[in-house]
Design an enzyme around this catalytic site. Structure first.
Site, short mmCIF file in Angstrom:
data_model
loop_
_atom_site.label_atom_id
_atom_site.label_comp_id
_atom_site.label_asym_id
_atom_site.label_seq_id
_atom_site.Cartn_x
_atom_site.Cartn_y
_atom_site.Cartn_z
N ASP A 101 -0.22 5.35 0.43
CA ASP A 101 -1.31 4.43 0.80
C ASP A 101 -0.94 2.98 0.48
OD1 ASP A 101 -2.62 6.80 1.32
OD2 ASP A 101 -3.89 6.71 -0.45
N GLN B 114 -1.80 4.26 -9.58
CA GLN B 114 -1.93 3.15 -8.63
C GLN B 114 -1.45 1.85 -9.28
OE1 GLN B 114 -4.33 5.24 -9.58
NE2 GLN B 114 -5.42 6.09 -7.82
N THR C 53 -7.64 0.58 -10.47
CA THR C 53 -6.84 0.02 -9.38
C THR C 53 -7.17 -1.45 -9.12
OG1 THR C 53 -6.72 2.20 -8.33
CG2 THR C 53 -6.16 0.30 -6.98
N ARG D 41 -4.34 7.45 6.98
CA ARG D 41 -5.30 8.51 6.67
C ARG D 41 -6.69 7.90 6.61
NH1 ARG D 41 -7.43 8.81 1.52
NH2 ARG D 41 -6.35 7.68 -0.15
N TRP E 141 -9.71 6.95 5.12
CA TRP E 141 -10.33 6.79 3.81
C TRP E 141 -11.85 6.73 3.94
CZ3 TRP E 141 -9.63 1.88 0.27
CH2 TRP E 141 -10.07 2.19 -1.02
N GLN F 191 2.75 3.26 -5.26
CA GLN F 191 1.43 3.68 -4.80
C GLN F 191 0.49 2.48 -4.77
OE1 GLN F 191 -0.27 7.04 -6.85
NE2 GLN F 191 -2.24 6.86 -5.83
N ASP F 192 -0.13 2.23 -3.60
CA ASP F 192 -1.10 1.15 -3.44
C ASP F 192 -0.48 -0.24 -3.63
OD1 ASP F 192 -2.74 3.32 -3.22
OD2 ASP F 192 -4.14 2.75 -4.79
#
Length: 287
Positions: free
Chosen positions: A141, A97, A62, A200, A202, A119-120
């Site tokens: 996220d 990601q 990532t 959320r 993390w 994603q990301d």
């Protein structure tokens, strides 16, 4: 053309167009500005994911997937579209990601910018950051990291088809208020059909606050997800809302450990003072 340990503001004027390239701004090259045109912002695009092979043949992961990575301090972007065009990963897919922009330098500001991904999308990695009038789109996220950042007048658009989270703020072992995302006078909407959590946890010190924000019905009634934190109310997780509106802001279904803030509790999160902005947002004096 930029000297190592640069101390003078360097402005790159980027003409309208699509730029397919991967950009990394090294830590030693501070005070860089990317300036696009407001009428037709340039797009910097790529499609690397965490599973994409690097020069050594190993997955990028990532951290090295971003189309644009900013490692230097005092970075500014105006009227730029940052994009990672990798497709939305399937549910449970490993290595999907795909970061549009990672900002790891301190005292970075973004004005009238847009961030597109799945994603990301936006890796708000670490440091003090300021986002004004920005558009941020993603699925899972799509705003995440350790940063201490203020998002003002921003539009968050979820394209998640299944349950997902807008934010995944890490927090880690940092002291309170050293890390966290504050969103004020912003909008949360969704065009993917899937419901979303505001955030959320993390990490045990995950910290996110929404104030004066319109929340469409895409927001799950519970609002927040403790994820792997068994006792968020006593672990240091801090999730708050203040004077928000819209169908997604209905407080009756919220998790009991979230905070409906008073004016006094919300005050530290409501302005650029949250990121010590008086010292740097207008830019340090040129030598």
């Amino acid at each position: 053309m930029i000297p190592i340990d640069n101390t003078r503001r360097v402005i790159f004027v980027i003409k309208p167009g699509i730029y397919r390239e991967k950009i990394v701004i090294p830590k030693a090259m501070s005070f860089i500005t990317l300036l696009g045109t407001g009428e037709s912002p340039p797009t910097i695009t790529g499609n690397d994911t965490a599973s994409t092979g690097g020069k050594d043949g190993k997955p990028l992961k990532t951290f090295h997937s971003p189309t644009v990575a900013v490692n230097a301090d005092y970075f500014v972007a105006l009227n730029i579209r940052f994009e990672n065009a990798a497709p939305n990963p399937e549910s449970g897919q490993v290595g999907g990601q795909a970061v549009a922009l990672r900002v790891s330098g301190g005292k970075a500001a973004f004005y009238n910018c847009s961030f597109y991904g799945t994603q990301d999308t936006l890796y708000d990695h670490k440091g003090l950051h300021y986002f004004n009038n920005c558009f941020i789109q993603g699925s899972v996220d799509f705003i995440f990291g350790y940063g201490r950042s203020l998002y003002e007048n921003c539009y968050l658009n979820s394209i998640a088809k299944k349950v997902a989270s807008l934010t995944a703020q890490k927090g880690g072992g940092l002291a309170p208020m050293e890390s966290g995302f504050s969103f004020t006078r912003s909008t949360i909407a969704g065009s993917g059909g899937g419901p979303v959590y505001l955030g959320r946890a993390w990490g045990k010190h995950s910290r996110v606050v929404f104030s004066y924000t319109f929340m469409d019905k895409v927001v799950i009634p519970q609002g927040w997800n403790s994820w792997r934190i068994r006792r968020p109310e006593s672990s240091g997780v801090y999730y708050g809302e203040y004077q928000c509106s819209g169908p997604g802001a209905n407080w009756t279904g919220r998790v009991r450990w979230a905070h409906l803030l008073t004016a006094a509790e919300a005050q530290p999160f409501l302005g650029t003072h949250y990121v010590v902005g008086d010292a740097w947002i207008l830019g340090p004096p040129l030598p």
